[in-house]
Design an enzyme around this catalytic site. Structure first.
Site, mmCIF file in Angstrom:
data_model
loop_
_atom_site.group_PDB
_atom_site.id
_atom_site.type_symbol
_atom_site.label_atom_id
_atom_site.label_comp_id
_atom_site.label_asym_id
_atom_site.label_seq_id
_atom_site.Cartn_x
_atom_site.Cartn_y
_atom_site.Cartn_z
ATOM 1 N N PRO A 156 40.230 56.809 53.999
ATOM 2 C CG PRO A 156 39.507 56.366 51.807
ATOM 3 C CD PRO A 156 40.553 56.196 52.857
ATOM 4 C CD GLU B 169 41.063 48.653 46.197
ATOM 5 O OE1 GLU B 169 41.739 49.257 45.420
ATOM 6 O OE2 GLU B 169 39.954 49.070 46.386
ATOM 7 N NE ARG C 70 46.426 77.234 62.664
ATOM 8 C CZ ARG C 70 45.267 77.550 63.123
ATOM 9 N NH1 ARG C 70 44.393 76.807 63.675
ATOM 10 N NH2 ARG C 70 45.059 78.798 63.275
ATOM 11 C CG ASP D 88 41.608 79.722 64.004
ATOM 12 O OD1 ASP D 88 42.180 80.628 63.899
ATOM 13 O OD2 ASP D 88 42.055 78.520 64.634
HETATM 14 N N1 ADE Z 1 43.672 58.172 52.551
HETATM 15 C C1 ADE Z 1 43.006 57.976 50.992
HETATM 16 N N2 ADE Z 1 41.957 58.958 51.187
HETATM 17 C C2 ADE Z 1 41.857 59.472 52.345
HETATM 18 C C3 ADE Z 1 41.062 60.708 53.092
HETATM 19 N N3 ADE Z 1 40.232 61.245 52.486
HETATM 20 N N4 ADE Z 1 41.491 60.731 54.432
HETATM 21 C C4 ADE Z 1 42.367 60.307 55.012
HETATM 22 N N5 ADE Z 1 43.361 59.329 54.490
HETATM 23 C C5 ADE Z 1 43.090 58.794 53.141
#
Ligand code: ADE
Length: 249
Positions: A93, A120, A158, A173
């Protein structure tokens, strides 16, 4: 394209790549997908792959050794020159946001190595010295990078030439064009009193093109006005948007 995925949960990948477009791409030899179990590279008899963080803090972190070694084992058979062209991407994230243009760039590369983070997080040395990129699929936290890597593979594969029927299908697209796609319809013309817009049945190609363009502009204005800033807009487009409240910035 060679896709290597490094995960602690290989069983999660049974299914998504064995259906539909991705399966066809694999069957036709346009993509090769290998799932590597990071746990096979654990250093101890308990096959440990995670540990507490130095300095204290919540949760467990993925140890560097099994991740480095599984990636190196998978990529070492490639000649050095080719290996340098294979991005090693950590899904997390904290990564840069995944976008269609990144999918396009990745589709041009000979392969990609995707590391699915878990717990974590991962030891920072994986980010600094193994991964060449860190990508997030959105501003929300998943339990791990597995689903994120599936999303990324789907979006990239794709775009490999020959995977989706006609190039046009990909070019038109939503998002690829920089705008959201206009509504599309198929038979029947009327279903439970819900009618296909008459313009689309008119056979008038000029009117149809104008209707589609305007629907594209309206949908983008309503849902993703941020996209209009970088889209290529004609004077006509701008005039139309302005009559619907678009102020230009
Ligand atoms: N791992 C946990 N959350 C994630 C996200 N939003 N994007 C990519 N990998 C992740």
């Amino acid at each position: 394209m060679h896709v290597h995925i490094f995960t602690l949960f290989p069983a999660m990948f049974q299914g998504p790549f064995h259906q539909s477009v991705i399966r066809r791409a694999v069957d036709r030899g346009l993509a090769r997908i290998r799932i590597h179990d990071i746990r096979e590279y654990a250093h101890d008899s308990h096959r440990t792959t995670d540990d507490y963080q130095y300095g204290g803090g919540p949760g467990m972190l993925m140890n560097p050794e099994p991740v480095f070694e599984s990636v190196e084992a998978a990529l070492s058979p490639y000649p050095e020159e080719l290996r340098r062209e294979i991005p090693v991407i950590l899904l997390s994230p904290q990564g840069r946001p995944f976008r269609q243009n990144i999918a396009g760039e990745l589709a041009d590369s000979p392969g990609m190595a995707l590391i699915c983070g878990h717990y974590e997080g991962v030891d920072e040395r994986i980010k600094e010295h193994l991964a060449t990129d860190e990508i997030s699929i959105g501003d929300y936290v998943l339990t791990g990078g597995e689903l994120a890597s599936m999303v990324l593979v789907d979006a990239v594969v794709r775009l490999i030439p020959g995977v989706v029927g006609s190039e046009e299908g990909v070019q038109g697209d939503s998002i690829t064009s920089g705008l959201l796609q206009h509504p599309i319809y198929t038979r029947p013309p009327v279903y439970r009193d819900m009618e296909v817009p008459p313009t689309l049945l008119s056979g008038n190609h000029g009117e149809i093109a104008q209707w589609r363009r305007r629907q594209t502009l309206l949908k983008t204005l309503n849902r993703r006005p941020d996209l209009l800033k970088s889209a290529e807009l004609t004077a006509d487009d701008l005039k139309f948007l302005e009559t619907h409240g678009y102020a230009g910035d």
